[in-house]
Design a protein around this motif. Structure first.
Motif, PDB file in Angstrom:
ATOM      1  N   ASP A  40       9.228  -2.180  -2.385  1.00  0.00           N
ATOM      2  CA  ASP A  40       8.113  -1.236  -2.328  1.00  0.00           C
ATOM      3  C   ASP A  40       7.942  -0.600  -3.697  1.00  0.00           C
ATOM      4  N   LEU A  41       6.722  -0.528  -4.159  1.00  0.00           N
ATOM      5  CA  LEU A  41       6.435   0.140  -5.422  1.00  0.00           C
ATOM      6  C   LEU A  41       5.983   1.578  -5.167  1.00  0.00           C
ATOM      7  N   THR A  42       5.252   1.768  -4.072  1.00  0.00           N
ATOM      8  CA  THR A  42       4.750   3.095  -3.720  1.00  0.00           C
ATOM      9  C   THR A  42       5.325   3.519  -2.376  1.00  0.00           C
ATOM     10  N   ARG A  43       5.384   4.815  -2.163  1.00  0.00           N
ATOM     11  CA  ARG A  43       5.923   5.342  -0.903  1.00  0.00           C
ATOM     12  C   ARG A  43       5.174   4.855   0.319  1.00  0.00           C
ATOM     13  N   GLN A  45       3.830   2.076   0.668  1.00  0.00           N
ATOM     14  CA  GLN A  45       3.998   0.625   0.699  1.00  0.00           C
ATOM     15  C   GLN A  45       2.698  -0.143   0.471  1.00  0.00           C
ATOM     16  N   SER A  46       1.716   0.498  -0.126  1.00  0.00           N
ATOM     17  CA  SER A  46       0.451  -0.187  -0.385  1.00  0.00           C
ATOM     18  C   SER A  46       0.559  -1.151  -1.573  1.00  0.00           C
ATOM     19  N   TRP A  47       1.576  -0.968  -2.393  1.00  0.00           N
ATOM     20  CA  TRP A  47       1.831  -1.853  -3.532  1.00  0.00           C
ATOM     21  C   TRP A  47       3.272  -2.319  -3.486  1.00  0.00           C
ATOM     22  N   GLN A  48       3.461  -3.598  -3.788  1.00  0.00           N
ATOM     23  CA  GLN A  48       4.774  -4.232  -3.733  1.00  0.00           C
ATOM     24  C   GLN A  48       5.086  -4.883  -5.083  1.00  0.00           C
ATOM     25  N   VAL A  49       6.372  -4.989  -5.394  1.00  0.00           N
ATOM     26  CA  VAL A  49       6.825  -5.683  -6.598  1.00  0.00           C
ATOM     27  C   VAL A  49       7.576  -6.935  -6.160  1.00  0.00           C
ATOM     28  N   LEU A  50       7.182  -8.056  -6.713  1.00  0.00           N
ATOM     29  CA  LEU A  50       7.917  -9.304  -6.524  1.00  0.00           C
ATOM     30  C   LEU A  50       8.690  -9.524  -7.819  1.00  0.00           C
ATOM     31  N   ARG A  51      10.017  -9.595  -7.699  1.00  0.00           N
ATOM     32  CA  ARG A  51      10.856  -9.584  -8.894  1.00  0.00           C
ATOM     33  C   ARG A  51      11.896 -10.700  -8.821  1.00  0.00           C
ATOM     34  N   ALA A  52      12.161 -11.307  -9.971  1.00  0.00           N
ATOM     35  CA  ALA A  52      13.267 -12.257 -10.123  1.00  0.00           C
ATOM     36  C   ALA A  52      14.254 -11.651 -11.095  1.00  0.00           C
ATOM     37  N   PRO A  69      -0.771  -6.062  -4.066  1.00  0.00           N
ATOM     38  CA  PRO A  69      -1.118  -5.185  -2.942  1.00  0.00           C
ATOM     39  C   PRO A  69      -0.387  -5.655  -1.680  1.00  0.00           C
ATOM     40  N   GLN A  70      -0.205  -4.747  -0.750  1.00  0.00           N
ATOM     41  CA  GLN A  70       0.518  -5.033   0.486  1.00  0.00           C
ATOM     42  C   GLN A  70      -0.011  -6.281   1.197  1.00  0.00           C
ATOM     43  N   ARG A  71      -1.310  -6.506   1.152  1.00  0.00           N
ATOM     44  CA  ARG A  71      -1.889  -7.657   1.872  1.00  0.00           C
ATOM     45  C   ARG A  71      -1.360  -8.995   1.356  1.00  0.00           C
ATOM     46  N   ASN A  72      -0.789  -9.035   0.144  1.00  0.00           N
ATOM     47  CA  ASN A  72      -0.238 -10.270  -0.411  1.00  0.00           C
ATOM     48  C   ASN A  72       1.255 -10.426  -0.186  1.00  0.00           C
ATOM     49  N   TYR A  73       1.865  -9.432   0.448  1.00  0.00           N
ATOM     50  CA  TYR A  73       3.313  -9.460   0.678  1.00  0.00           C
ATOM     51  C   TYR A  73       3.702 -10.695   1.497  1.00  0.00           C
ATOM     52  N   GLY A  74       4.615 -11.477   0.963  1.00  0.00           N
ATOM     53  CA  GLY A  74       5.145 -12.623   1.674  1.00  0.00           C
ATOM     54  C   GLY A  74       4.229 -13.834   1.766  1.00  0.00           C
ATOM     55  N   LYS A  75       3.097 -13.821   1.105  1.00  0.00           N
ATOM     56  CA  LYS A  75       2.157 -14.942   1.177  1.00  0.00           C
ATOM     57  C   LYS A  75       2.696 -16.144   0.397  1.00  0.00           C
ATOM     58  N   ALA A  76       2.565 -17.328   0.997  1.00  0.00           N
ATOM     59  CA  ALA A  76       3.080 -18.555   0.388  1.00  0.00           C
ATOM     60  C   ALA A  76       2.423 -18.825  -0.964  1.00  0.00           C
TER      61      ALA A  76
END
Length: 103
Positions: A40-43, A45-52, A69-76
């Motif tokens: 989670d980037l924001t409290r 959870q509207s923004w997410q960080v994908l990190r390696a 944005p949250q709507r892209n979380y986990g998208k292939a």
């Protein structure tokens, strides 16, 4: 700070910076573990960080990150694009082992 973070030249240089960092830390031909995780980037959870990250001495050294944005979380498609960028950062001959969080 806002002007820095919204500067397209900074964003264009991030991949080169990450590539240089990995080349500095990883020996050619090495087998390395890369930890990939969403956070989670924001409290709200509207923004997410994908990190390696590359585990180094008990810490994880970030080698690539993207904000979504949250709507892209986990998208292939997001994961495929992220892994393609990660492949450009990891030097040729290095054998990455991708470990993903099960959140």
């Amino acid at each position: 700070m806002d002007r820095l973070l919204s500067n397209p030249h900074v964003h264009a240089a991030t991949e080169a910076i990450y590539r240089s960092l990995v080349q500095w830390v990883v020996e050619p031909g090495a087998e390395v573990v890369l930890v990939v995780d969403w956070s989670d980037l924001t409290r709200d959870q509207s923004w997410q960080v994908l990190r390696a990250g590359l585990p180094v001495r008990g810490r994880t050294l970030t080698v690539l990150e993207e904000v979504h944005p949250q709507r892209n979380y986990g998208k292939a498609r997001v994961h495929r694009a992220f892994l393609a960028r990660l492949a450009r950062i990891v030097p040729a001959g290095v054998r990455p082992i991708i470990v993903r969080s099960s959140r």
